[in-house]
Design a protein around this motif. Sequence first.
Motif, mmCIF file in Angstrom:
data_model
loop_
_atom_site.group_PDB
_atom_site.id
_atom_site.type_symbol
_atom_site.label_atom_id
_atom_site.label_comp_id
_atom_site.label_asym_id
_atom_site.label_seq_id
_atom_site.Cartn_x
_atom_site.Cartn_y
_atom_site.Cartn_z
ATOM 1 N N ASP A 254 32.237 -10.306 -10.097
ATOM 2 C CA ASP A 254 32.841 -10.880 -11.284
ATOM 3 C C ASP A 254 33.520 -12.222 -11.028
ATOM 4 O O ASP A 254 33.812 -12.966 -11.959
ATOM 5 C CB ASP A 254 33.897 -9.874 -11.780
ATOM 6 N N ARG B 266 31.987 -7.678 -16.315
ATOM 7 C CA ARG B 266 30.971 -7.293 -15.323
ATOM 8 C C ARG B 266 30.267 -6.026 -15.785
ATOM 9 O O ARG B 266 30.747 -5.341 -16.691
ATOM 10 C CB ARG B 266 31.643 -7.051 -13.977
ATOM 11 N N LEU C 275 44.190 -12.612 -13.763
ATOM 12 C CA LEU C 275 44.251 -14.057 -13.512
ATOM 13 C C LEU C 275 43.804 -14.891 -14.710
ATOM 14 O O LEU C 275 44.491 -15.851 -15.079
ATOM 15 C CB LEU C 275 43.452 -14.413 -12.255
ATOM 16 N N ASN D 163 43.581 -5.117 -12.309
ATOM 17 C CA ASN D 163 42.489 -5.863 -11.684
ATOM 18 C C ASN D 163 42.779 -7.369 -11.733
ATOM 19 O O ASN D 163 42.901 -7.940 -12.813
ATOM 20 C CB ASN D 163 41.177 -5.560 -12.410
ATOM 21 N N ILE E 157 43.509 -21.406 -11.659
ATOM 22 C CA ILE E 157 43.935 -20.960 -12.990
ATOM 23 C C ILE E 157 45.084 -21.844 -13.488
ATOM 24 O O ILE E 157 45.088 -22.298 -14.637
ATOM 25 C CB ILE E 157 44.397 -19.477 -12.939
ATOM 26 N N LEU F 74 42.039 -19.086 -6.117
ATOM 27 C CA LEU F 74 41.872 -18.706 -7.519
ATOM 28 C C LEU F 74 43.148 -18.876 -8.354
ATOM 29 O O LEU F 74 43.093 -19.460 -9.442
ATOM 30 C CB LEU F 74 41.332 -17.277 -7.597
ATOM 31 N N SER G 105 40.889 -9.777 -11.403
ATOM 32 C CA SER G 105 39.862 -10.514 -12.170
ATOM 33 C C SER G 105 40.143 -10.475 -13.665
ATOM 34 O O SER G 105 39.650 -11.313 -14.412
ATOM 35 C CB SER G 105 38.477 -9.918 -11.903
ATOM 36 N N ASP G 106 40.920 -9.485 -14.094
ATOM 37 C CA ASP G 106 41.337 -9.447 -15.497
ATOM 38 C C ASP G 106 42.662 -10.183 -15.688
ATOM 39 O O ASP G 106 42.864 -10.871 -16.686
ATOM 40 C CB ASP G 106 41.516 -7.990 -15.965
#
Lengths: 214, 354
Positions: free
Chosen positions: A106, A128, B170, B165, A66, A62, B167-168
Amino acid sequence: MSREELIEQAAQSIVEANKDLAVEIANKAIAEGIDPVDMINNGYSEGMARCGDRFDRGEMFLPELIVASDAMVAAISVLEEAMPAENRAEKLGTVVLGTIEGDVHDIGKGIVATMLRVYGFEVHDLGRDVPISSFVAKAKEVNADIVGSSALMTTTQVGQKALEEALKNACLRDKVKTMVGGAVVTQRWADKIGSDLYAENASEAVIKLKELFS
Amino acid sequence: MLKKYLTRMGDGERVEMTADEIRRDFELGTNDAADRGKIAPLTQDDLDRLLEIFTNPNKVVSVEPGNEVPLTHDIGTLRLMGDQGNSGVGIPLSRVQGIQVHERAFACDTMELGHIDYSFKPVKPVIAMEQQELENALLSTIVPLFYGAMPNLGLYYSPDGPFGNPSDLLPMGKIQEAREAQEGAVEHATRDMIYIAEKLAAVGADGINFDTTGAAGDTDMKATLHAVEYLKANTNLAVEVGMAGEFVLGMHGGLEYDGVRIAGLYPHQQVKLVEKAGADIFGPVVNTNTSKSMAWNLARAVTFIKACTEVANIPIHVNMGMGVGGSPVFETPPVDSVTRASKAMVEIAKVDGL
Protein backbone atom coordinates in the motif's frame (compact mmCIF):
# COMPACT_ATOMS: atom_id res chain seq x y z
CA MET A 1 13.59 40.15 -2.46
CA SER A 2 13.91 39.09 -6.10
CA ARG A 3 11.58 36.68 -7.87
CA GLU A 4 14.38 34.12 -8.14
CA GLU A 5 15.11 34.28 -4.43
CA LEU A 6 11.45 33.87 -3.50
CA ILE A 7 11.03 30.98 -5.93
CA GLU A 8 14.04 29.19 -4.43
CA GLN A 9 12.87 29.87 -0.87
CA ALA A 10 9.43 28.53 -1.75
CA ALA A 11 10.99 25.32 -3.04
CA GLN A 12 13.24 25.05 -0.01
CA SER A 13 10.33 25.57 2.41
CA ILE A 14 8.69 22.46 0.95
CA VAL A 15 11.90 20.42 1.08
CA GLU A 16 12.25 21.43 4.74
CA ALA A 17 8.55 20.56 5.26
CA ASN A 18 8.15 23.96 6.94
CA LYS A 19 4.49 24.95 6.64
CA ASP A 20 4.88 28.31 8.42
CA LEU A 21 7.75 29.32 6.17
CA ALA A 22 5.91 28.16 3.04
CA VAL A 23 2.91 30.34 3.94
CA GLU A 24 5.14 33.29 4.90
CA ILE A 25 6.90 33.15 1.52
CA ALA A 26 3.55 32.92 -0.29
CA ASN A 27 2.40 36.09 1.49
CA LYS A 28 5.70 37.79 0.71
CA ALA A 29 5.37 36.88 -2.98
CA ILE A 30 1.88 38.38 -3.10
CA ALA A 31 3.15 41.58 -1.44
CA GLU A 32 6.01 41.78 -3.98
CA GLY A 33 3.54 41.37 -6.85
CA ILE A 34 4.95 38.09 -8.13
CA ASP A 35 2.64 36.00 -10.26
CA PRO A 36 1.10 33.33 -7.95
CA VAL A 37 1.03 30.79 -10.81
CA ASP A 38 4.77 31.33 -11.29
CA MET A 39 5.32 30.73 -7.56
CA ILE A 40 3.28 27.53 -7.62
CA ASN A 41 4.76 26.07 -10.78
CA ASN A 42 8.39 27.02 -10.34
CA GLY A 43 8.70 27.27 -6.58
CA TYR A 44 6.43 25.03 -4.57
CA SER A 45 5.99 22.37 -7.26
CA GLU A 46 9.75 22.23 -7.75
CA GLY A 47 10.11 21.76 -4.00
CA MET A 48 7.65 18.89 -4.06
CA ALA A 49 9.51 17.32 -6.99
CA ARG A 50 12.72 17.50 -4.95
CA CYS A 51 10.88 15.83 -2.05
CA GLY A 52 9.75 13.01 -4.35
CA ASP A 53 13.32 12.50 -5.51
CA ARG A 54 14.70 12.53 -1.96
CA PHE A 55 12.04 10.05 -0.85
CA ASP A 56 12.96 7.78 -3.74
CA ARG A 57 16.58 7.85 -2.61
CA GLY A 58 15.87 7.15 1.06
CA GLU A 59 16.85 10.66 2.10
CA MET A 60 13.36 11.73 3.12
CA PHE A 61 10.79 9.67 4.97
CA LEU A 62 7.07 9.16 4.81
CA PRO A 63 6.04 11.42 7.73
CA GLU A 64 8.20 14.24 6.32
CA LEU A 65 6.67 13.75 2.88
CA ILE A 66 3.20 14.08 4.38
CA VAL A 67 4.16 17.28 6.23
CA ALA A 68 5.80 18.67 3.06
CA SER A 69 2.64 18.06 1.05
CA ASP A 70 0.62 19.74 3.80
CA ALA A 71 2.93 22.78 3.59
CA MET A 72 2.47 22.93 -0.15
CA VAL A 73 -1.32 22.78 0.12
CA ALA A 74 -1.26 25.61 2.69
CA ALA A 75 0.96 27.81 0.50
CA ILE A 76 -1.14 27.19 -2.59
CA SER A 77 -4.30 28.13 -0.67
CA VAL A 78 -2.74 31.50 0.20
CA LEU A 79 -1.65 32.12 -3.40
CA GLU A 80 -5.00 31.08 -4.83
CA GLU A 81 -6.73 33.69 -2.68
CA ALA A 82 -4.64 36.32 -4.43
CA MET A 83 -5.49 35.11 -7.94
CA PRO A 84 -8.32 36.45 -10.03
CA ALA A 85 -11.17 33.93 -9.82
CA GLU A 86 -10.72 32.88 -13.45
CA ASN A 87 -7.07 32.00 -12.86
CA ARG A 88 -7.62 29.81 -9.85
CA ALA A 89 -6.55 26.29 -10.32
CA GLU A 90 -9.41 24.05 -11.16
CA LYS A 91 -9.53 20.40 -10.33
CA LEU A 92 -7.27 18.72 -12.86
CA GLY A 93 -9.15 15.46 -12.92
CA THR A 94 -10.78 12.75 -10.86
CA VAL A 95 -8.67 9.72 -10.08
CA VAL A 96 -9.76 6.39 -8.65
CA LEU A 97 -6.78 4.56 -7.22
CA GLY A 98 -6.23 1.23 -5.50
CA THR A 99 -4.03 -1.85 -5.07
CA ILE A 100 -5.31 -4.94 -6.87
CA GLU A 101 -7.17 -7.60 -4.87
CA GLY A 102 -4.85 -10.09 -3.17
CA ASP A 103 -2.10 -7.52 -2.82
CA VAL A 104 -1.67 -5.66 0.46
CA HIS A 105 1.24 -3.47 -0.63
CA ASP A 106 0.00 0.00 0.00
CA ILE A 107 2.90 2.34 0.65
CA GLY A 108 3.80 3.33 -2.91
CA LYS A 109 0.22 3.70 -4.03
CA GLY A 110 -0.48 5.88 -0.97
CA ILE A 111 2.36 8.20 -1.97
CA VAL A 112 0.96 8.47 -5.50
CA ALA A 113 -2.42 9.44 -3.98
CA THR A 114 -0.80 12.08 -1.76
CA MET A 115 1.23 13.61 -4.60
CA LEU A 116 -1.75 13.71 -6.96
CA ARG A 117 -3.87 15.48 -4.34
CA VAL A 118 -1.14 18.04 -3.83
CA TYR A 119 -1.14 18.75 -7.55
CA GLY A 120 -4.87 19.38 -7.72
CA PHE A 121 -6.39 16.02 -8.60
CA GLU A 122 -9.45 14.73 -6.80
CA VAL A 123 -8.29 11.33 -5.61
CA HIS A 124 -10.48 8.48 -4.40
CA ASP A 125 -8.04 6.06 -2.80
CA LEU A 126 -9.74 2.68 -2.41
CA GLY A 127 -6.80 1.32 -0.41
CA ARG A 128 -5.25 -2.13 -0.74
CA ASP A 129 -6.68 -5.56 -1.62
CA VAL A 130 -9.39 -3.93 -3.75
CA PRO A 131 -11.77 -6.16 -5.79
CA ILE A 132 -11.98 -5.31 -9.49
CA SER A 133 -15.70 -4.66 -9.10
CA SER A 134 -14.95 -1.92 -6.54
CA PHE A 135 -12.71 -0.06 -9.01
CA VAL A 136 -15.49 -0.18 -11.60
CA ALA A 137 -18.24 0.85 -9.17
CA LYS A 138 -16.23 3.78 -7.83
CA ALA A 139 -15.24 4.96 -11.31
CA LYS A 140 -18.90 4.98 -12.25
CA GLU A 141 -19.98 6.68 -9.02
CA VAL A 142 -17.50 9.59 -9.19
CA ASN A 143 -17.39 9.84 -12.98
CA ALA A 144 -13.65 9.20 -12.91
CA ASP A 145 -11.20 10.45 -15.52
CA ILE A 146 -8.46 8.06 -14.45
CA VAL A 147 -8.51 4.59 -12.95
CA GLY A 148 -5.12 3.73 -11.51
CA SER A 149 -4.10 0.36 -10.15
CA SER A 150 -1.00 -0.83 -8.36
CA ALA A 151 0.43 -4.35 -8.10
CA LEU A 152 3.63 -5.39 -6.39
CA MET A 153 3.45 -9.08 -7.19
CA THR A 154 3.36 -11.02 -10.45
CA THR A 155 0.41 -12.95 -9.06
CA THR A 156 -1.69 -9.80 -8.62
CA GLN A 157 -0.37 -8.02 -11.71
CA VAL A 158 -2.80 -10.05 -13.83
CA GLY A 159 -5.62 -8.24 -11.99
CA GLN A 160 -4.67 -5.10 -13.93
CA LYS A 161 -5.55 -6.93 -17.14
CA ALA A 162 -8.83 -8.08 -15.59
CA LEU A 163 -9.55 -4.46 -14.66
CA GLU A 164 -9.15 -3.39 -18.29
CA GLU A 165 -11.70 -6.06 -19.28
CA ALA A 166 -14.08 -5.14 -16.46
CA LEU A 167 -14.03 -1.48 -17.49
CA LYS A 168 -14.81 -2.51 -21.07
CA ASN A 169 -17.66 -4.73 -19.93
CA ALA A 170 -19.09 -1.86 -17.88
CA CYS A 171 -18.89 0.40 -20.98
CA LEU A 172 -16.50 2.72 -19.10
CA ARG A 173 -13.25 2.04 -20.93
CA ASP A 174 -13.79 4.78 -23.52
CA LYS A 175 -14.61 7.30 -20.81
CA VAL A 176 -11.60 6.78 -18.58
CA LYS A 177 -7.85 6.54 -18.97
CA THR A 178 -6.16 3.74 -17.10
CA MET A 179 -2.83 3.98 -15.33
CA VAL A 180 -0.76 1.10 -13.93
CA GLY A 181 2.18 0.99 -11.55
CA GLY A 182 3.93 -1.15 -8.96
CA ALA A 183 7.31 -2.84 -8.66
CA VAL A 184 6.66 -5.62 -11.17
CA VAL A 185 4.90 -3.44 -13.72
CA THR A 186 6.62 -2.09 -16.83
CA GLN A 187 5.74 0.00 -19.86
CA ARG A 188 5.75 -3.25 -21.84
CA TRP A 189 3.12 -4.68 -19.50
CA ALA A 190 1.01 -1.53 -19.84
CA ASP A 191 1.22 -1.80 -23.64
CA LYS A 192 0.40 -5.50 -23.54
CA ILE A 193 -2.80 -5.11 -21.53
CA GLY A 194 -3.85 -1.89 -23.24
CA SER A 195 -3.39 0.48 -20.32
CA ASP A 196 -3.03 4.14 -21.27
CA LEU A 197 -0.28 5.09 -18.86
CA TYR A 198 2.55 3.53 -16.89
CA ALA A 199 4.37 5.37 -14.13
CA GLU A 200 7.49 4.07 -12.43
CA ASN A 201 7.03 6.19 -9.31
CA ALA A 202 4.86 8.90 -7.78
CA SER A 203 6.73 11.78 -9.43
CA GLU A 204 6.32 10.21 -12.86
CA ALA A 205 2.61 9.61 -12.21
CA VAL A 206 2.17 13.31 -11.49
CA ILE A 207 4.15 14.39 -14.56
CA LYS A 208 2.28 12.06 -16.91
CA LEU A 209 -1.17 12.91 -15.58
CA LYS A 210 -0.45 16.64 -15.63
CA GLU A 211 0.61 16.31 -19.27
CA LEU A 212 -2.55 14.41 -20.03
CA PHE A 213 -4.76 17.09 -18.53
CA SER A 214 -2.85 20.17 -19.73
CA MET B 1 27.20 -5.73 -38.12
CA LEU B 2 27.94 -5.54 -34.39
CA LYS B 3 27.67 -8.77 -32.45
CA LYS B 4 24.73 -8.89 -30.10
CA TYR B 5 24.47 -10.83 -26.85
CA LEU B 6 21.38 -12.38 -25.34
CA THR B 7 20.51 -10.81 -22.02
CA ARG B 8 17.41 -9.82 -20.09
CA MET B 9 15.36 -6.92 -18.94
CA GLY B 10 14.56 -6.61 -15.23
CA ASP B 11 11.26 -8.43 -15.77
CA GLY B 12 13.01 -11.37 -17.45
CA GLU B 13 12.20 -10.45 -21.05
CA ARG B 14 14.87 -11.64 -23.51
CA VAL B 15 16.72 -8.83 -25.27
CA GLU B 16 19.85 -8.62 -27.38
CA MET B 17 22.42 -5.91 -26.73
CA THR B 18 25.81 -5.06 -28.17
CA ALA B 19 28.87 -4.97 -25.92
CA ASP B 20 28.81 -1.18 -26.09
CA GLU B 21 25.16 -1.09 -25.05
CA ILE B 22 25.85 -3.45 -22.16
CA ARG B 23 28.83 -1.39 -21.04
CA ARG B 24 26.82 1.82 -21.23
CA ASP B 25 24.16 0.30 -18.97
CA PHE B 26 26.84 -0.96 -16.58
CA GLU B 27 28.11 2.58 -16.24
CA LEU B 28 24.65 4.04 -15.71
CA GLY B 29 23.83 1.36 -13.14
CA THR B 30 27.02 1.62 -11.13
CA ASN B 31 26.85 5.42 -11.14
CA ASP B 32 23.25 5.31 -9.92
CA ALA B 33 24.28 3.13 -6.97
CA ALA B 34 27.29 5.30 -6.24
CA ASP B 35 25.17 8.43 -6.31
CA ARG B 36 22.41 7.05 -4.09
CA GLY B 37 24.61 5.21 -1.61
CA LYS B 38 27.42 7.80 -1.66
CA ILE B 39 29.82 4.96 -2.35
CA ALA B 40 32.49 4.26 -4.96
CA PRO B 41 31.36 3.11 -8.42
CA LEU B 42 32.83 -0.08 -9.86
CA THR B 43 36.37 0.23 -11.17
CA GLN B 44 37.31 -0.17 -14.82
CA ASP B 45 38.67 -3.63 -13.99
CA ASP B 46 35.36 -4.55 -12.36
CA LEU B 47 33.42 -3.38 -15.40
CA ASP B 48 35.71 -5.31 -17.74
CA ARG B 49 35.20 -8.46 -15.65
CA LEU B 50 31.45 -7.90 -15.60
CA LEU B 51 31.45 -7.60 -19.39
CA GLU B 52 33.34 -10.89 -19.68
CA ILE B 53 30.70 -12.57 -17.51
CA PHE B 54 27.88 -11.06 -19.53
CA THR B 55 29.29 -11.92 -22.92
CA ASN B 56 30.30 -15.48 -22.01
CA PRO B 57 28.72 -17.58 -24.79
CA ASN B 58 27.57 -20.30 -22.38
CA LYS B 59 24.01 -20.32 -21.10
CA VAL B 60 25.15 -21.21 -17.58
CA VAL B 61 28.29 -19.73 -16.02
CA SER B 62 30.02 -20.53 -12.75
CA VAL B 63 33.11 -19.84 -10.67
CA GLU B 64 36.40 -21.70 -10.86
CA PRO B 65 36.82 -24.75 -8.61
CA GLY B 66 37.92 -23.58 -5.20
CA ASN B 67 36.04 -20.31 -5.44
CA GLU B 68 32.64 -21.72 -4.52
CA VAL B 69 30.75 -20.04 -1.70
CA PRO B 70 28.18 -21.42 0.76
CA LEU B 71 24.66 -21.55 -0.55
CA THR B 72 21.95 -20.92 2.01
CA HIS B 73 18.24 -21.03 1.43
CA ASP B 74 15.60 -18.78 2.88
CA ILE B 75 11.81 -19.20 2.59
CA GLY B 76 12.24 -22.75 3.92
CA THR B 77 10.73 -25.48 1.83
CA LEU B 78 8.04 -23.25 0.35
CA ARG B 79 10.13 -22.96 -2.81
CA LEU B 80 9.30 -26.60 -3.50
CA MET B 81 5.88 -26.96 -1.93
CA GLY B 82 4.34 -23.68 -3.01
CA ASP B 83 2.91 -23.35 -6.48
CA GLN B 84 3.69 -20.51 -8.90
CA GLY B 85 1.40 -18.26 -6.91
CA ASN B 86 3.79 -18.67 -4.04
CA SER B 87 7.04 -18.46 -6.01
CA GLY B 88 7.41 -22.23 -5.90
CA VAL B 89 7.21 -25.25 -8.13
CA GLY B 90 4.21 -27.01 -6.57
CA ILE B 91 5.72 -30.34 -5.54
CA PRO B 92 3.68 -31.95 -2.75
CA LEU B 93 6.25 -32.70 -0.05
CA SER B 94 6.22 -32.50 3.70
CA ARG B 95 8.43 -29.81 5.15
CA VAL B 96 10.90 -32.35 6.52
CA GLN B 97 11.10 -34.04 3.11
CA GLY B 98 11.69 -30.63 1.56
CA ILE B 99 14.61 -30.00 3.89
CA GLN B 100 16.04 -33.43 3.10
CA VAL B 101 15.79 -32.74 -0.64
CA HIS B 102 17.65 -29.46 -0.21
CA GLU B 103 20.33 -31.21 1.85
CA ARG B 104 20.78 -34.41 -0.15
CA ALA B 105 19.77 -33.54 -3.70
CA PHE B 106 20.57 -29.82 -3.96
CA ALA B 107 23.63 -29.92 -1.69
CA CYS B 108 22.63 -26.74 0.13
CA ASP B 109 25.04 -25.67 2.82
CA THR B 110 22.35 -24.50 5.23
CA MET B 111 18.62 -24.89 5.18
CA GLU B 112 15.72 -23.60 7.15
CA LEU B 113 12.28 -24.59 8.34
CA GLY B 114 9.57 -22.04 7.72
CA HIS B 115 5.87 -21.80 8.45
CA ILE B 116 3.50 -21.56 5.48
CA ASP B 117 2.65 -17.97 6.49
CA TYR B 118 6.38 -17.23 6.87
CA SER B 119 5.93 -14.44 9.44
CA PHE B 120 6.84 -14.63 13.12
CA LYS B 121 3.49 -13.50 14.49
CA PRO B 122 1.36 -16.39 13.14
CA VAL B 123 3.93 -18.88 14.44
CA LYS B 124 3.34 -17.91 18.06
CA PRO B 125 0.01 -19.74 18.49
CA VAL B 126 1.36 -22.87 16.74
CA ILE B 127 4.83 -22.85 18.28
CA ALA B 128 4.45 -26.34 19.77
CA MET B 129 3.80 -27.73 16.27
CA GLU B 130 6.82 -25.86 14.90
CA GLN B 131 9.00 -27.19 17.71
CA GLN B 132 7.91 -30.74 16.91
CA GLU B 133 8.50 -30.32 13.18
CA LEU B 134 11.90 -28.74 13.74
CA GLU B 135 12.95 -31.53 16.07
CA ASN B 136 11.92 -34.12 13.47
CA ALA B 137 13.94 -32.31 10.82
CA LEU B 138 16.98 -31.95 13.06
CA LEU B 139 16.95 -35.66 13.84
CA SER B 140 16.97 -36.67 10.18
CA THR B 141 19.46 -34.18 8.70
CA ILE B 142 23.00 -32.95 9.30
CA VAL B 143 22.79 -29.62 7.43
CA PRO B 144 22.82 -26.56 9.75
CA LEU B 145 19.15 -25.85 10.21
CA PHE B 146 17.73 -22.39 10.75
CA TYR B 147 14.17 -21.43 11.48
CA GLY B 148 13.18 -18.62 9.15
CA ALA B 149 10.40 -16.05 9.21
CA MET B 150 9.71 -12.43 8.43
CA PRO B 151 9.45 -9.82 11.20
CA ASN B 152 6.54 -8.42 9.14
CA LEU B 153 5.37 -5.66 11.43
CA GLY B 154 2.47 -5.06 9.07
CA LEU B 155 0.68 -7.84 10.95
CA TYR B 156 0.65 -5.72 14.11
CA TYR B 157 -1.44 -2.97 12.48
CA SER B 158 -5.17 -2.97 11.76
CA PRO B 159 -6.94 -4.95 10.41
CA ASP B 160 -4.49 -7.72 11.41
CA GLY B 161 -3.20 -6.42 14.73
CA PRO B 162 -3.85 -4.22 17.74
CA PHE B 163 -2.34 -0.95 16.49
CA GLY B 164 -3.64 1.69 14.09
CA ASN B 165 -2.31 1.30 10.55
CA PRO B 166 0.31 3.95 9.65
CA SER B 167 -0.77 3.69 6.00
CA ASP B 168 -4.18 4.93 7.08
CA LEU B 169 -3.04 7.38 9.75
CA LEU B 170 -0.30 9.18 7.81
CA PRO B 171 -2.45 10.35 4.88
CA MET B 172 -4.85 11.79 7.47
CA GLY B 173 -1.96 13.83 8.87
CA LYS B 174 -2.00 11.86 12.13
CA ILE B 175 1.77 11.61 12.26
CA GLN B 176 2.15 11.35 16.03
CA GLU B 177 -0.51 8.63 16.21
CA ALA B 178 1.17 6.74 13.35
CA ARG B 179 4.53 6.93 15.11
CA GLU B 180 3.08 5.77 18.43
CA ALA B 181 1.39 2.83 16.68
CA GLN B 182 4.70 1.85 15.12
CA GLU B 183 6.57 2.13 18.41
CA GLY B 184 3.94 -0.13 20.01
CA ALA B 185 4.34 -2.63 17.20
CA VAL B 186 8.12 -2.68 17.73
CA GLU B 187 7.65 -3.72 21.36
CA HIS B 188 5.13 -6.45 20.54
CA ALA B 189 7.10 -7.84 17.59
CA THR B 190 10.37 -7.91 19.52
CA ARG B 191 8.69 -9.82 22.34
CA ASP B 192 7.05 -12.29 19.93
CA MET B 193 10.25 -12.95 17.99
CA ILE B 194 12.23 -13.59 21.15
CA TYR B 195 9.51 -15.90 22.51
CA ILE B 196 9.46 -17.94 19.31
CA ALA B 197 13.24 -18.11 18.94
CA GLU B 198 13.75 -19.25 22.52
CA LYS B 199 11.19 -22.03 22.08
CA LEU B 200 12.97 -23.18 18.92
CA ALA B 201 16.36 -22.97 20.60
CA ALA B 202 14.99 -25.25 23.28
CA VAL B 203 14.52 -28.08 20.75
CA GLY B 204 17.95 -27.57 19.21
CA ALA B 205 17.57 -25.09 16.36
CA ASP B 206 20.96 -24.20 14.91
CA GLY B 207 19.92 -20.68 14.07
CA ILE B 208 17.25 -18.09 13.36
CA ASN B 209 16.88 -16.24 10.08
CA PHE B 210 15.15 -12.87 10.20
CA ASP B 211 14.10 -12.72 6.57
CA THR B 212 12.94 -9.59 4.67
CA THR B 213 13.82 -7.31 7.56
CA GLY B 214 12.63 -3.79 6.91
CA ALA B 215 9.66 -4.82 4.77
CA ALA B 216 7.42 -2.63 6.94
CA GLY B 217 10.06 0.08 7.21
CA ASP B 218 12.39 1.22 9.95
CA THR B 219 10.13 -0.24 12.67
CA ASP B 220 10.69 -3.70 11.22
CA MET B 221 14.45 -3.34 11.43
CA LYS B 222 14.44 -1.85 14.91
CA ALA B 223 12.39 -4.75 16.29
CA THR B 224 14.72 -7.22 14.58
CA LEU B 225 17.89 -5.63 15.92
CA HIS B 226 16.55 -5.67 19.47
CA ALA B 227 15.52 -9.32 19.11
CA VAL B 228 18.95 -10.23 17.69
CA GLU B 229 20.71 -8.46 20.54
CA TYR B 230 18.70 -10.39 23.12
CA LEU B 231 19.08 -13.75 21.40
CA LYS B 232 22.83 -13.43 21.00
CA ALA B 233 23.17 -12.55 24.67
CA ASN B 234 20.86 -15.26 25.96
CA THR B 235 20.95 -18.24 23.56
CA ASN B 236 23.47 -20.15 21.45
CA LEU B 237 21.51 -19.56 18.25
CA ALA B 238 23.32 -18.46 15.11
CA VAL B 239 21.51 -15.43 13.72
CA GLU B 240 21.14 -14.35 10.11
CA VAL B 241 19.53 -11.03 9.21
CA GLY B 242 18.28 -10.76 5.64
CA MET B 243 16.88 -7.52 4.29
CA ALA B 244 13.76 -6.64 2.32
CA GLY B 245 15.10 -3.76 0.23
CA GLU B 246 18.21 -1.80 -0.59
CA PHE B 247 17.44 1.04 1.79
CA VAL B 248 15.33 1.06 4.90
CA LEU B 249 12.06 2.80 4.20
CA GLY B 250 11.24 5.52 6.72
CA MET B 251 7.69 4.73 7.73
CA HIS B 252 8.47 6.24 11.14
CA GLY B 253 11.56 8.18 10.23
CA GLY B 254 12.83 8.88 13.71
CA LEU B 255 13.76 5.45 15.06
CA GLU B 256 17.36 4.85 16.04
CA TYR B 257 19.53 1.92 17.00
CA ASP B 258 22.80 2.54 18.82
CA GLY B 259 22.38 6.26 18.13
CA VAL B 260 22.01 5.80 14.36
CA ARG B 261 18.83 6.67 12.49
CA ILE B 262 17.64 3.48 10.84
CA ALA B 263 15.58 4.94 8.00
CA GLY B 264 17.44 5.54 4.77
CA LEU B 265 20.39 3.24 5.53
CA TYR B 266 21.94 1.43 2.56
CA PRO B 267 23.61 -2.04 2.77
CA HIS B 268 27.08 -0.79 3.78
CA GLN B 269 25.44 1.13 6.64
CA GLN B 270 22.89 -1.54 7.55
CA VAL B 271 25.60 -4.12 8.13
CA LYS B 272 27.21 -2.04 10.85
CA LEU B 273 24.00 -2.04 12.91
CA VAL B 274 23.49 -5.75 12.26
CA GLU B 275 27.04 -6.41 13.49
CA LYS B 276 26.47 -4.22 16.54
CA ALA B 277 23.37 -6.25 17.41
CA GLY B 278 25.55 -9.36 17.26
CA ALA B 279 24.23 -11.19 14.19
CA ASP B 280 26.46 -13.80 12.56
CA ILE B 281 25.45 -13.42 8.89
CA PHE B 282 24.03 -10.47 6.96
CA GLY B 283 21.93 -10.86 3.81
CA PRO B 284 21.77 -7.52 1.99
CA VAL B 285 19.29 -6.87 -0.79
CA VAL B 286 19.40 -4.71 -3.89
CA ASN B 287 16.11 -4.41 -5.72
CA THR B 288 15.67 -5.04 -9.43
CA ASN B 289 14.10 -2.35 -11.59
CA THR B 290 11.84 -4.15 -14.07
CA SER B 291 12.09 -1.36 -16.65
CA LYS B 292 15.89 -1.42 -16.83
CA SER B 293 18.20 -4.00 -18.38
CA MET B 294 19.88 -6.72 -16.37
CA ALA B 295 23.20 -5.03 -17.18
CA TRP B 296 22.02 -1.87 -15.44
CA ASN B 297 20.52 -3.79 -12.53
CA LEU B 298 23.47 -6.10 -11.93
CA ALA B 299 26.15 -3.40 -12.14
CA ARG B 300 24.09 -1.39 -9.67
CA ALA B 301 23.57 -4.36 -7.33
CA VAL B 302 27.24 -5.36 -7.41
CA THR B 303 28.24 -1.77 -6.59
CA PHE B 304 26.06 -1.69 -3.47
CA ILE B 305 27.12 -5.14 -2.31
CA LYS B 306 30.81 -4.56 -2.96
CA ALA B 307 30.65 -1.49 -0.71
CA CYS B 308 28.94 -3.64 1.92
CA THR B 309 31.49 -6.49 1.86
CA GLU B 310 34.35 -4.00 2.03
CA VAL B 311 33.23 -2.71 5.43
CA ALA B 312 31.67 -5.89 6.85
CA ASN B 313 33.22 -7.88 9.67
CA ILE B 314 30.65 -10.69 9.42
CA PRO B 315 29.92 -12.95 6.43
CA ILE B 316 27.80 -11.38 3.71
CA HIS B 317 25.33 -13.79 2.10
CA VAL B 318 23.70 -11.60 -0.53
CA ASN B 319 20.06 -12.23 -1.38
CA MET B 320 19.86 -13.59 -4.92
CA GLY B 321 16.71 -14.59 -6.76
CA MET B 322 13.41 -13.24 -7.94
CA GLY B 323 13.75 -9.47 -8.12
CA VAL B 324 16.88 -9.06 -6.02
CA GLY B 325 20.64 -9.10 -6.54
CA GLY B 326 20.40 -8.17 -10.22
CA SER B 327 18.12 -11.12 -11.05
CA PRO B 328 14.90 -10.47 -12.96
CA VAL B 329 11.52 -10.24 -11.27
CA PHE B 330 10.25 -13.63 -12.34
CA GLU B 331 8.91 -16.52 -10.25
CA THR B 332 11.69 -18.82 -11.39
CA PRO B 333 14.41 -16.48 -12.67
CA PRO B 334 16.12 -17.63 -15.89
CA VAL B 335 19.27 -19.66 -15.28
CA ASP B 336 21.39 -17.49 -17.62
CA SER B 337 20.62 -14.44 -15.46
CA VAL B 338 20.88 -16.12 -12.08
CA THR B 339 24.26 -17.70 -12.77
CA ARG B 340 25.71 -14.50 -14.22
CA ALA B 341 24.46 -12.47 -11.28
CA SER B 342 25.79 -15.06 -8.81
CA LYS B 343 29.23 -15.21 -10.46
CA ALA B 344 29.48 -11.40 -10.46
CA MET B 345 28.55 -11.23 -6.79
CA VAL B 346 31.24 -13.77 -5.87
CA GLU B 347 34.03 -12.54 -8.12
CA ILE B 348 33.47 -8.77 -8.08
CA ALA B 349 31.48 -7.98 -4.95
CA LYS B 350 33.42 -10.68 -3.03
CA VAL B 351 30.44 -11.98 -1.12
CA ASP B 352 30.92 -14.81 1.38
CA GLY B 353 27.78 -16.68 0.38
CA LEU B 354 24.61 -16.60 -1.63
